[in-house]
Design an enzyme around this catalytic site. Structure first.
Site: not given
Length: 505
Positions: A144-145, A322-323
């Site tokens: 069975s599951t 950081s940009s």
């Protein structure tokens, strides 16, 4: 119709459905795919592999009990298909969403259909020829599951626990190596974010190592919580429709196949109803997440700056931070690990709710339990891996900064207590604070201690010593030492005999 456009028709309780002729899944899988577009992620690969082992154990047990004895080619094809799934060769064909209704039935049916159609391929038969090999009557025979899914989940979790344990061990050893590298570096220890007493950077790293050692031990013990399975109990643990010999043998076969010490639950009904073992294991994983979170936060704080923060350690630089701010490098590895730990806390909460929400003879929320547990195991293993490889193993100490902070901190006064006593050390700390001099300068200026003795008291050996030697007796301050003193009082006025040794001594 071209081969690429060819289709086949399958039927179930609800009617008919057209499927691609070469699809390894069947009608039950197709309906589940339509019904459950939730996580939009398939079942965890390790759960699929474990399901292959469970199905193989069931097939071998059934074969030993006489199933398919009149058709050995069929038996061999089923066995080979199961082995392929256990080896990860069929994972891509288990396509149902990891979140689904039905306690995992859709996963079990998807597995059954894939195994049946793969076995049909091996026999040279057409996909969907379920009269030859049936997903339900053959692949799901005596199952069975409700017993195969929890068993596969436990097996998958144990395997991932083994991986996680190895990753935690590496992290522990990384901190142990840092403990040795930094054993000689005295630094300020802090409590409640304030200067407290002296310690060493090595001892700080050693404390982290010990925390992860404890986590590793707890993780090792988790297998004991998961190894008891309900395979053979079928629908609700009564073994409905399964021969008694199948129930008695199948877990032994699975244990031999996997090399993991699995055992059949003594009470299969109880084992089918309750999921508390998953809550216990998840809690232990949350404890590891807590350690990772705390240590990662410490690493970020200790590396803060690098010029206007604590800056006692330098994390390996992994990427630009950081940009807009040139030269900025962020502590991205501890930040990422912290986010993983936060997510583990969330999954643990969801898992606990799912386990508590079982009803009567079954828990219908097994897919959520599986998704949360296996995801946490993956997250933690990866977090430990990147923290050790990308942060701790390349960690550097800023010895000059540690030394400067030691000399400028009133925390040094605590190290002087064996010689000056509490009141004397407190007086020194107060004078340093009021005059802006370092504790070191106060002590030397007031001739309370010689330079050599001062250095001895703040040495790595002294600050790491457990307690004080029995022969040490702190000086007893005079009554006036307890009175409020005014600015500019000499320490020698408060501590009898505080002239100390000559600097030339």
């Amino acid at each position: 119709m071209s081969a690429n456009n060819a289709s086949r028709t399958e039927r179930d309780l609800l009617g008919e459905l057209e499927l691609p002729a070469r699809a390894l899944h069947g009608i039950h899988t197709a309906r589940a795919v339509e019904n459950f577009p939730l996580a939009c992620r398939p079942v965890h690969p390790e759960l699929v592999r474990a399901y292959g082992d469970v199905k193989l154990a069931c097939a071998l047990t059934n074969q030993a009990l006489g199933a398919w004895s009149d058709d050995p080619a069929k038996a061999n094809a089923i066995e080979r298909a199961c082995r392929e799934m256990s080896e990860g060769l069929l994972t891509e064909y288990v396509i149902v969403d990891r979140l689904q209704g039905g306690a995992g039935t859709s996963t079990n049916l998807n597995v059954n259909e894939v195994l049946a159609n793969r076995a049909l391929e091996l026999l040279g038969a057409e996909h969907g020829d379920y009269q030859r090999i049936s997903p339900l009557d053959d692949i799901n025979l005596h199952q069975s599951t409700n017993d195969t899914y929890p068993t596969a989940l436990r097996l998958a979790a144990i395997r991932l626990l083994h991986i996680l344990e190895g990753r935690v061990l590496r992290l522990q050893e990384s901190f142990q190596a840092a403990e040795k590298r930094f054993a000689h570096i005295v630094k300020v220890g802090r409590t409640e974010m304030q200067d407290a007493v002296l310690t060493t950077l090595g001892r700080e790293m050693g404390a982290y190592a010990e925390a992860f050692n404890r986590d590793r031990w707890r993780i090792y013990k988790c297998e004991e919580r998961l190894r008891v399975v309900n395979l053979g109990g079928t629908a609700i643990g009564t073994g409905l429709a399964a021969p008694r010999q199948f129930i008695f043998r199948v877990v032994d076969v699975l244990r031999e196949l996997t090399g993991i010490g699995l055992a059949r639950a003594e009470n299969l009904v109880e084992a089918t109803q309750n999921c508390d073992a998953f809550v216990e294991v998840s809690g232990i994983l949350k404890a590891l997440a807590s350690s990772l979170w705390k240590v990662s936060s410490d690493l970020r704080l200790l590396s803060s700056g690098p010029h206007a923060g604590l800056a006692e350690i330098r994390l390996p630089e992994r990427q630009a931070g950081s940009s807009i701010m040139p030269g900025k490098v962020n502590p991205v590895i501890p930040e990422a690990v912290t986010q993983a730990a936060m997510l583990v806390f969330g999954y643990d909460s969801a898992l606990g709710l799912a386990c508590a929400s079982g009803s009567l003879e079954l828990n219908p929320f097994m897919p959520l339990i599986a998704a949360c547990l296996l995801e946490n195991l993956d997250l933690l293993a990866r977090a430990c891996d990147i923290l050790s490889r990308h942060a701790v193993e390349g960690l550097e100490a800023n010895e000059a900064k540690c030394r400067a902070q030691v000399e400028n901190s009133t925390a040094v006064a605590t190290a002087l207590m064996p010689e000056l006593g509490y009141e004397g050390a407190s007086t020194v700390a107060g004078m340093a604070r009021e005059t802006g001099r370092s504790v070191r300068q106060v002590v030397l200026d007031e001739k309370l201690l010689g330079r050599e003795k001062f250095e001895e008291l703040i040495s790595p050996e002294a600050v790491c010593r457990l307690g004080e030697p029995d022969s040490k007796r702190p000086l007893t301050p005079t009554p006036q030492g307890r009175e409020k003193r005014g600015r500019g009082d000499r320490v020698s006025d408060i501590l009898p005999g505080a002239e100390g040794p000559d600097e030339s001594a």
